[in-house]
Design a protein around this motif. Structure first.
Motif, PDB file in Angstrom:
ATOM      1  N   LEU A  76      10.247  25.470 -87.656  1.00 59.17           N
ATOM      2  CA  LEU A  76       9.354  24.586 -87.480  1.00 59.17           C
ATOM      3  C   LEU A  76      10.265  23.269 -86.645  1.00 59.17           C
ATOM      4  CD1 LEU A  76       7.570  24.435 -91.089  1.00 59.17           C
ATOM      5  CD2 LEU A  76       7.018  25.748 -88.855  1.00 59.17           C
ATOM      6  N   ASN A  77       9.756  22.867 -85.529  1.00 59.25           N
ATOM      7  CA  ASN A  77      10.593  22.055 -84.922  1.00 59.25           C
ATOM      8  C   ASN A  77       9.740  20.801 -84.681  1.00 59.25           C
ATOM      9  OD1 ASN A  77      12.974  23.742 -83.877  1.00 59.25           O
ATOM     10  ND2 ASN A  77      11.086  25.001 -83.637  1.00 59.25           N
ATOM     11  N   PHE A  78       9.947  19.685 -85.047  1.00 53.67           N
ATOM     12  CA  PHE A  78       9.337  18.441 -85.005  1.00 53.67           C
ATOM     13  C   PHE A  78       9.699  17.608 -83.783  1.00 53.67           C
ATOM     14  CE2 PHE A  78       9.232  19.989 -89.225  1.00 53.67           C
ATOM     15  CZ  PHE A  78       7.825  19.508 -89.647  1.00 53.67           C
ATOM     16  N   THR A 130      15.154  33.830 -85.914  1.00 53.16           N
ATOM     17  CA  THR A 130      14.184  32.943 -85.252  1.00 53.16           C
ATOM     18  C   THR A 130      14.990  31.613 -84.890  1.00 53.16           C
ATOM     19  OG1 THR A 130      12.439  33.733 -86.329  1.00 53.16           O
ATOM     20  CG2 THR A 130      12.146  32.003 -84.806  1.00 53.16           C
ATOM     21  N   PRO A 131      15.104  31.553 -83.320  1.00 50.96           N
ATOM     22  CA  PRO A 131      15.843  30.175 -82.729  1.00 50.96           C
ATOM     23  C   PRO A 131      15.125  29.090 -83.315  1.00 50.96           C
ATOM     24  CG  PRO A 131      14.935  31.129 -81.007  1.00 50.96           C
ATOM     25  CD  PRO A 131      14.721  32.215 -82.163  1.00 50.96           C
ATOM     26  N   ARG A 132      15.769  27.907 -82.992  1.00 50.88           N
ATOM     27  CA  ARG A 132      15.456  26.392 -83.072  1.00 50.88           C
ATOM     28  C   ARG A 132      15.478  25.753 -81.634  1.00 50.88           C
ATOM     29  NH1 ARG A 132      19.333  23.691 -85.717  1.00 50.88           N
ATOM     30  NH2 ARG A 132      20.730  25.359 -85.526  1.00 50.88           N
ATOM     31  N   ILE A 133      14.708  24.735 -81.423  1.00 50.65           N
ATOM     32  CA  ILE A 133      14.612  23.980 -80.364  1.00 50.65           C
ATOM     33  C   ILE A 133      15.532  22.557 -80.546  1.00 50.65           C
ATOM     34  CG2 ILE A 133      13.051  22.831 -78.853  1.00 50.65           C
ATOM     35  CD1 ILE A 133      10.619  24.522 -79.756  1.00 50.65           C
ATOM     36  N   ALA A 134      16.514  22.803 -79.503  1.00 50.08           N
ATOM     37  CA  ALA A 134      17.646  21.866 -79.554  1.00 50.08           C
ATOM     38  C   ALA A 134      17.083  20.398 -79.347  1.00 50.08           C
ATOM     39  CB  ALA A 134      18.554  22.110 -78.331  1.00 50.08           C
ATOM     40  N   GLN A 139      14.242  19.770 -87.484  1.00 52.09           N
ATOM     41  CA  GLN A 139      14.155  21.298 -87.624  1.00 52.09           C
ATOM     42  C   GLN A 139      14.020  21.866 -88.885  1.00 52.09           C
ATOM     43  OE1 GLN A 139      17.389  22.159 -85.190  1.00 52.09           O
ATOM     44  NE2 GLN A 139      16.919  20.990 -83.220  1.00 52.09           N
ATOM     45  N   PHE A 140      13.040  22.582 -89.415  1.00 45.83           N
ATOM     46  CA  PHE A 140      13.240  23.612 -90.537  1.00 45.83           C
ATOM     47  C   PHE A 140      13.153  24.886 -90.016  1.00 45.83           C
ATOM     48  CE2 PHE A 140      10.065  20.264 -92.898  1.00 45.83           C
ATOM     49  CZ  PHE A 140      11.083  19.200 -92.558  1.00 45.83           C
ATOM     50  N   ILE A 163      -4.395  29.899 -93.276  1.00 46.33           N
ATOM     51  CA  ILE A 163      -3.675  28.931 -93.806  1.00 46.33           C
ATOM     52  C   ILE A 163      -2.392  29.645 -94.413  1.00 46.33           C
ATOM     53  CG2 ILE A 163      -3.417  27.379 -96.027  1.00 46.33           C
ATOM     54  CD1 ILE A 163      -6.492  27.173 -95.962  1.00 46.33           C
ATOM     55  N   ILE A 164      -1.329  29.188 -93.808  1.00 44.51           N
ATOM     56  CA  ILE A 164      -0.051  30.123 -93.857  1.00 44.51           C
ATOM     57  C   ILE A 164       0.755  29.222 -94.575  1.00 44.51           C
ATOM     58  CG2 ILE A 164       1.655  30.988 -92.528  1.00 44.51           C
ATOM     59  CD1 ILE A 164      -0.222  31.296 -90.075  1.00 44.51           C
ATOM     60  N   GLU A 165       1.390  29.761 -95.618  1.00 41.72           N
ATOM     61  CA  GLU A 165       2.210  29.075 -96.503  1.00 41.72           C
ATOM     62  C   GLU A 165       3.716  29.311 -96.142  1.00 41.72           C
ATOM     63  OE1 GLU A 165       2.652  27.897-101.377  1.00 41.72           O
ATOM     64  OE2 GLU A 165       1.041  29.157-100.635  1.00 41.72           O
ATOM     65  N   CYS A 166       4.704  28.541 -95.935  1.00 34.24           N
ATOM     66  CA  CYS A 166       6.320  28.844 -95.835  1.00 34.24           C
ATOM     67  C   CYS A 166       7.053  28.188 -96.761  1.00 34.24           C
ATOM     68  CB  CYS A 166       6.361  28.539 -94.529  1.00 34.24           C
ATOM     69  SG  CYS A 166       5.604  29.654 -93.248  1.00 34.24           S
ATOM     70  N   GLU A 167       8.034  28.566 -96.830  1.00 39.05           N
ATOM     71  CA  GLU A 167       9.150  28.096 -97.626  1.00 39.05           C
ATOM     72  C   GLU A 167      10.319  27.797 -96.860  1.00 39.05           C
ATOM     73  OE1 GLU A 167      11.085  27.218-101.516  1.00 39.05           O
ATOM     74  OE2 GLU A 167       9.306  27.727-101.312  1.00 39.05           O
ATOM     75  N   VAL A 168      10.841  26.434 -96.948  1.00 42.29           N
ATOM     76  CA  VAL A 168      11.754  26.014 -96.402  1.00 42.29           C
ATOM     77  C   VAL A 168      13.115  26.184 -96.673  1.00 42.29           C
ATOM     78  CG1 VAL A 168      12.775  23.898 -95.005  1.00 42.29           C
ATOM     79  CG2 VAL A 168      10.442  24.046 -95.504  1.00 42.29           C
ATOM     80  N   VAL A 169      14.062  27.053 -96.036  1.00 42.17           N
ATOM     81  CA  VAL A 169      15.265  27.493 -96.503  1.00 42.17           C
ATOM     82  C   VAL A 169      16.501  26.540 -95.890  1.00 42.17           C
ATOM     83  CG1 VAL A 169      14.197  29.695 -96.843  1.00 42.17           C
ATOM     84  CG2 VAL A 169      15.192  29.281 -94.716  1.00 42.17           C
ATOM     85  N   ARG A 170      15.958  25.788 -94.936  1.00 43.03           N
ATOM     86  CA  ARG A 170      17.228  25.173 -94.365  1.00 43.03           C
ATOM     87  C   ARG A 170      16.499  24.007 -93.484  1.00 43.03           C
ATOM     88  NH1 ARG A 170      22.698  26.508 -93.673  1.00 43.03           N
ATOM     89  NH2 ARG A 170      22.176  27.320 -95.617  1.00 43.03           N
ATOM     90  N   VAL A 171      17.182  22.761 -93.414  1.00 44.05           N
ATOM     91  CA  VAL A 171      16.766  21.733 -92.677  1.00 44.05           C
ATOM     92  C   VAL A 171      17.890  21.143 -91.706  1.00 44.05           C
ATOM     93  CG1 VAL A 171      15.929  19.213 -92.736  1.00 44.05           C
ATOM     94  CG2 VAL A 171      14.872  20.815 -94.447  1.00 44.05           C
TER      95      VAL A 171
END
Length: 215
Positions: A76-78, A130-134, A139-140, A163-171
């Motif tokens: 999840l990239n904010f 899964t990659p992140r957006i630099a 980013q989660f 409705i999709i529920e996710c657990e954040v494992v790294r920030v």
């Protein structure tokens, strides 16, 4: 307050029927992995967090939902406000091929590489494939917990609000928006992109602190 004053205040409001209810939420670029391992970006603004969980609202016909269902992970990239034009470059794109009829009717087209189309840069995650957006300052990394809303018709051709529920494992947070020596976001430097009734907004102003604020 007199009855006439209450009546005057009540009459200042109109009963309306807006075409959308996107009253304003941060833009999240959800990155998932396609079956061939390539990344897909799903721009969205229907997300909220509670504790270590983040809840996403996605269409069941989206490529992002299909990838999450299969791979069970995403990032999840904010986006910050200055990235709005990059987000808009991929707004008409979908990773679904062929494009569902309802998306064609809304002006969507197939977009194979949204990283390239939006001018985004892939960086690897630490806990996921899964990659992140630099370019996104916050980013989660998240793993799928459960999906609500598929019980009636789980077929890929159906169009439902999931409705999709996710657990954040790294920030991950860019050093510019972190209070030095802490794990806190510097809200004076973090300027998120908001999506309000299909318009992009930014440059939020700090109006004050809640009594529970730690930084």
């Amino acid at each position: 307050m007199t009855a006439s004053t209450v009546a005057d205040l009540q009459n200042e409001h109109l009963s309306i029927s807006p075409s959308v209810l996107y009253f304003g939420a941060p833009v999240v670029l959800v990155v998932t992995r396609n079956e061939d391992g390539s990344p897909n970006i799903t721009p969205m603004s229907s997300a909220w967090a509670l504790g270590s969980r983040v809840v996403l609202g996605l269409s069941s016909a989206s490529q992002g939902a299909a990838n999450l269902r299969r791979e069970r992970e995403c990032t999840l990239n904010f986006a910050s406000a200055d990235l709005w034009s990059k987000v808009e470059k991929i707004a008409r794109g979908t990773g679904k091929d062929p494009v569902p009829a309802f998306k064609q009717a809304m002006g969507f087209g197939y977009m194979a590489d949204k990283f390239d189309a939006g001018g985004f840069t892939q960086v690897p995650s630490q806990r996921l494939r899964t990659p992140r957006i630099a370019e996104c300052p916050l980013q989660f990394e998240a793993s799928l917990v459960t999906i609500h809303g598929e019980e009636a018709d789980p077929s890929p051709a159906s169009q439902q609000a999931l409705i999709i529920e996710c657990e954040v494992v790294r920030v991950h947070a860019h050093h510019r928006i972190v209070v030095p020596g802490t794990n806190h976001i510097d809200t004076r430097r973090w300027n998120p992109l908001y999506y309000v009734f299909r318009h992009y907004f930014g440059d939020a102003r700090d109006l004050g602190r809640n009594f529970r604020a730690e930084a």
